[in-house]
Design a protein around this motif. Structure first.
Motif, PDB file in Angstrom:
ATOM      1  N   GLU A  60      47.036  44.099  49.178  1.00  0.00           N
ATOM      2  CA  GLU A  60      47.478  42.713  49.269  1.00  0.00           C
ATOM      3  C   GLU A  60      47.284  41.991  47.929  1.00  0.00           C
ATOM      4  O   GLU A  60      48.142  41.229  47.492  1.00  0.00           O
ATOM      5  CB  GLU A  60      46.713  41.989  50.380  1.00  0.00           C
ATOM      6  N   VAL A  61      46.163  42.248  47.256  1.00  0.00           N
ATOM      7  CA  VAL A  61      45.915  41.663  45.933  1.00  0.00           C
ATOM      8  C   VAL A  61      46.994  42.120  44.954  1.00  0.00           C
ATOM      9  O   VAL A  61      47.552  41.319  44.204  1.00  0.00           O
ATOM     10  CB  VAL A  61      44.499  42.051  45.418  1.00  0.00           C
ATOM     11  N   ASP A  62      47.302  43.403  44.993  1.00  0.00           N
ATOM     12  CA  ASP A  62      48.334  43.959  44.112  1.00  0.00           C
ATOM     13  C   ASP A  62      49.692  43.315  44.369  1.00  0.00           C
ATOM     14  O   ASP A  62      50.414  42.948  43.434  1.00  0.00           O
ATOM     15  CB  ASP A  62      48.422  45.468  44.342  1.00  0.00           C
ATOM     16  N   LYS A  63      50.018  43.162  45.632  1.00  0.00           N
ATOM     17  CA  LYS A  63      51.299  42.563  46.015  1.00  0.00           C
ATOM     18  C   LYS A  63      51.377  41.105  45.529  1.00  0.00           C
ATOM     19  O   LYS A  63      52.379  40.693  44.940  1.00  0.00           O
ATOM     20  CB  LYS A  63      51.484  42.631  47.531  1.00  0.00           C
ATOM     21  N   LEU A  64      50.323  40.333  45.764  1.00  0.00           N
ATOM     22  CA  LEU A  64      50.311  38.934  45.352  1.00  0.00           C
ATOM     23  C   LEU A  64      50.339  38.779  43.828  1.00  0.00           C
ATOM     24  O   LEU A  64      50.977  37.871  43.303  1.00  0.00           O
ATOM     25  CB  LEU A  64      49.092  38.208  45.926  1.00  0.00           C
ATOM     26  N   LYS A  65      49.665  39.676  43.128  1.00  0.00           N
ATOM     27  CA  LYS A  65      49.646  39.621  41.663  1.00  0.00           C
ATOM     28  C   LYS A  65      51.045  39.874  41.100  1.00  0.00           C
ATOM     29  O   LYS A  65      51.472  39.222  40.154  1.00  0.00           O
ATOM     30  CB  LYS A  65      48.658  40.652  41.109  1.00  0.00           C
ATOM     31  N   SER A  66      51.774  40.794  41.714  1.00  0.00           N
ATOM     32  CA  SER A  66      53.083  41.165  41.172  1.00  0.00           C
ATOM     33  C   SER A  66      54.205  40.217  41.595  1.00  0.00           C
ATOM     34  O   SER A  66      55.291  40.267  41.031  1.00  0.00           O
ATOM     35  CB  SER A  66      53.428  42.596  41.586  1.00  0.00           C
ATOM     36  N   THR A  67      53.952  39.328  42.565  1.00  0.00           N
ATOM     37  CA  THR A  67      55.026  38.459  43.047  1.00  0.00           C
ATOM     38  C   THR A  67      55.091  37.093  42.390  1.00  0.00           C
ATOM     39  O   THR A  67      56.043  36.361  42.630  1.00  0.00           O
ATOM     40  CB  THR A  67      54.916  38.236  44.567  1.00  0.00           C
ATOM     41  N   GLY A  68      54.098  36.708  41.610  1.00  0.00           N
ATOM     42  CA  GLY A  68      54.170  35.363  41.061  1.00  0.00           C
ATOM     43  C   GLY A  68      53.127  35.052  40.028  1.00  0.00           C
ATOM     44  O   GLY A  68      52.490  35.935  39.466  1.00  0.00           O
ATOM     45  N   SER A  90      39.408  25.559  35.947  1.00  0.00           N
ATOM     46  CA  SER A  90      40.221  26.444  35.127  1.00  0.00           C
ATOM     47  C   SER A  90      40.911  27.479  36.016  1.00  0.00           C
ATOM     48  O   SER A  90      40.408  27.853  37.065  1.00  0.00           O
ATOM     49  CB  SER A  90      39.346  27.158  34.102  1.00  0.00           C
ATOM     50  N   LYS A  91      42.059  27.898  35.590  1.00  0.00           N
ATOM     51  CA  LYS A  91      42.807  28.905  36.326  1.00  0.00           C
ATOM     52  C   LYS A  91      42.853  30.161  35.478  1.00  0.00           C
ATOM     53  O   LYS A  91      43.431  30.156  34.403  1.00  0.00           O
ATOM     54  CB  LYS A  91      44.210  28.400  36.637  1.00  0.00           C
ATOM     55  N   LYS A  92      42.193  31.182  35.962  1.00  0.00           N
ATOM     56  CA  LYS A  92      42.111  32.441  35.230  1.00  0.00           C
ATOM     57  C   LYS A  92      43.216  33.368  35.695  1.00  0.00           C
ATOM     58  O   LYS A  92      43.416  33.553  36.874  1.00  0.00           O
ATOM     59  CB  LYS A  92      40.744  33.068  35.443  1.00  0.00           C
ATOM     60  N   TYR A  93      43.915  33.939  34.738  1.00  0.00           N
ATOM     61  CA  TYR A  93      44.974  34.895  35.011  1.00  0.00           C
ATOM     62  C   TYR A  93      44.572  36.210  34.356  1.00  0.00           C
ATOM     63  O   TYR A  93      44.782  36.408  33.165  1.00  0.00           O
ATOM     64  CB  TYR A  93      46.315  34.410  34.451  1.00  0.00           C
ATOM     65  N   SER A  94      43.962  37.103  35.129  1.00  0.00           N
ATOM     66  CA  SER A  94      43.478  38.377  34.601  1.00  0.00           C
ATOM     67  C   SER A  94      44.565  39.431  34.641  1.00  0.00           C
ATOM     68  O   SER A  94      45.591  39.282  35.306  1.00  0.00           O
ATOM     69  CB  SER A  94      42.301  38.883  35.442  1.00  0.00           C
ATOM     70  N   SER A  95      44.283  40.529  33.968  1.00  0.00           N
ATOM     71  CA  SER A  95      45.160  41.694  34.085  1.00  0.00           C
ATOM     72  C   SER A  95      44.951  42.304  35.467  1.00  0.00           C
ATOM     73  O   SER A  95      44.008  41.959  36.178  1.00  0.00           O
ATOM     74  CB  SER A  95      44.825  42.712  32.998  1.00  0.00           C
ATOM     75  N   ILE A 120      33.785  30.594  44.240  1.00  0.00           N
ATOM     76  CA  ILE A 120      34.073  30.005  42.942  1.00  0.00           C
ATOM     77  C   ILE A 120      34.231  31.144  41.948  1.00  0.00           C
ATOM     78  O   ILE A 120      33.341  31.977  41.788  1.00  0.00           O
ATOM     79  CB  ILE A 120      32.950  29.060  42.477  1.00  0.00           C
ATOM     80  N   LEU A 121      35.372  31.162  41.299  1.00  0.00           N
ATOM     81  CA  LEU A 121      35.642  32.148  40.264  1.00  0.00           C
ATOM     82  C   LEU A 121      35.562  31.429  38.930  1.00  0.00           C
ATOM     83  O   LEU A 121      36.334  30.520  38.663  1.00  0.00           O
ATOM     84  CB  LEU A 121      37.026  32.761  40.466  1.00  0.00           C
ATOM     85  N   CYS A 122      34.602  31.821  38.109  1.00  0.00           N
ATOM     86  CA  CYS A 122      34.393  31.171  36.821  1.00  0.00           C
ATOM     87  C   CYS A 122      35.456  31.624  35.830  1.00  0.00           C
ATOM     88  O   CYS A 122      36.056  32.687  35.978  1.00  0.00           O
ATOM     89  CB  CYS A 122      33.005  31.509  36.288  1.00  0.00           C
ATOM     90  N   GLU A 123      35.662  30.816  34.799  1.00  0.00           N
ATOM     91  CA  GLU A 123      36.636  31.192  33.792  1.00  0.00           C
ATOM     92  C   GLU A 123      36.200  32.416  32.989  1.00  0.00           C
ATOM     93  O   GLU A 123      37.015  33.048  32.331  1.00  0.00           O
ATOM     94  CB  GLU A 123      36.933  30.025  32.851  1.00  0.00           C
ATOM     95  N   CYS A 124      34.928  32.803  33.075  1.00  0.00           N
ATOM     96  CA  CYS A 124      34.475  34.016  32.396  1.00  0.00           C
ATOM     97  C   CYS A 124      34.819  35.269  33.206  1.00  0.00           C
ATOM     98  O   CYS A 124      34.642  36.386  32.739  1.00  0.00           O
ATOM     99  CB  CYS A 124      32.976  33.969  32.118  1.00  0.00           C
ATOM    100  N   LEU A 159      50.242  33.195  40.424  1.00  0.00           N
ATOM    101  CA  LEU A 159      49.051  32.631  41.053  1.00  0.00           C
ATOM    102  C   LEU A 159      47.814  32.958  40.222  1.00  0.00           C
ATOM    103  O   LEU A 159      47.697  34.060  39.696  1.00  0.00           O
ATOM    104  CB  LEU A 159      48.864  33.201  42.460  1.00  0.00           C
ATOM    105  N   PRO A 160      46.868  32.019  40.124  1.00  0.00           N
ATOM    106  CA  PRO A 160      45.611  32.334  39.443  1.00  0.00           C
ATOM    107  C   PRO A 160      44.767  33.284  40.298  1.00  0.00           C
ATOM    108  O   PRO A 160      44.981  33.420  41.504  1.00  0.00           O
ATOM    109  CB  PRO A 160      44.934  30.981  39.281  1.00  0.00           C
ATOM    110  N   ASP A 161      43.807  33.922  39.665  1.00  0.00           N
ATOM    111  CA  ASP A 161      42.991  34.950  40.312  1.00  0.00           C
ATOM    112  C   ASP A 161      42.335  34.474  41.602  1.00  0.00           C
ATOM    113  O   ASP A 161      42.378  35.180  42.612  1.00  0.00           O
ATOM    114  CB  ASP A 161      41.904  35.441  39.361  1.00  0.00           C
ATOM    115  N   ASN A 162      41.714  33.296  41.573  1.00  0.00           N
ATOM    116  CA  ASN A 162      40.998  32.841  42.775  1.00  0.00           C
ATOM    117  C   ASN A 162      41.947  32.636  43.952  1.00  0.00           C
ATOM    118  O   ASN A 162      41.603  32.953  45.085  1.00  0.00           O
ATOM    119  CB  ASN A 162      40.173  31.592  42.496  1.00  0.00           C
ATOM    120  N   GLU A 163      43.160  32.138  43.700  1.00  0.00           N
ATOM    121  CA  GLU A 163      44.122  31.967  44.793  1.00  0.00           C
ATOM    122  C   GLU A 163      44.598  33.313  45.332  1.00  0.00           C
ATOM    123  O   GLU A 163      44.790  33.464  46.542  1.00  0.00           O
ATOM    124  CB  GLU A 163      45.316  31.137  44.326  1.00  0.00           C
TER     125      GLU A 163
END
Length: 104
Positions: A80-88, A47-52, A2-6, A90-94
């Motif tokens: 893999e995290v970097d690749k997924l972050k740059s391709t779309g 909540s869906k968190k979208y971090s930097s 579980i990734l909290c919104e904080c 997706l929220p952080d937990n996904e």
């Protein structure tokens, strides 16, 4: 996981609460002790968190350490995290979950 919104991965720092959901007027759930956020798992209102990228990598390292990844696995996981972050969008937990399954 579980990734909290904080922005924290929740492990054991929870409290029990009851909220009104579409299924029941008094549904048991949990809340995060640090920020007080209460989760509604029934109505899918998480909540869906979208971090930097920097925040996401910090969360990813915490996740990797908690799961006892070796150095090689950490490297592949972060790539893999970097690749997924740059391709779309997706929220952080996904991103973290998909990266975990792709590395394993």
């Amino acid at each position: 996981m579980i990734l909290c919104e904080c922005g924290e991965i929740i492990e054991g720092n929870t409290f029990k609460d009851y909220i009104k959901t579409s299924a029941n007027p008094s549904t048991p759930t949990i809340g995060h002790e640090k920020c007080g956020h209460i989760f509604n798992f029934i109505d899918q209102k998480q909540s869906k968190k979208y971090s930097s990228k920097i925040e996401l990598k910090t969360l990813s390292m915490v996740f990797a350490k908690k799961n006892n990844f070796d150095t090689e696995k950490i490297e592949r996981f972060l790539l893999e995290v970097d690749k997924l972050k740059s391709t779309g969008n997706l929220p952080d937990n996904e991103i973290i979950i998909k990266a975990f399954y792709n590395v394993m």
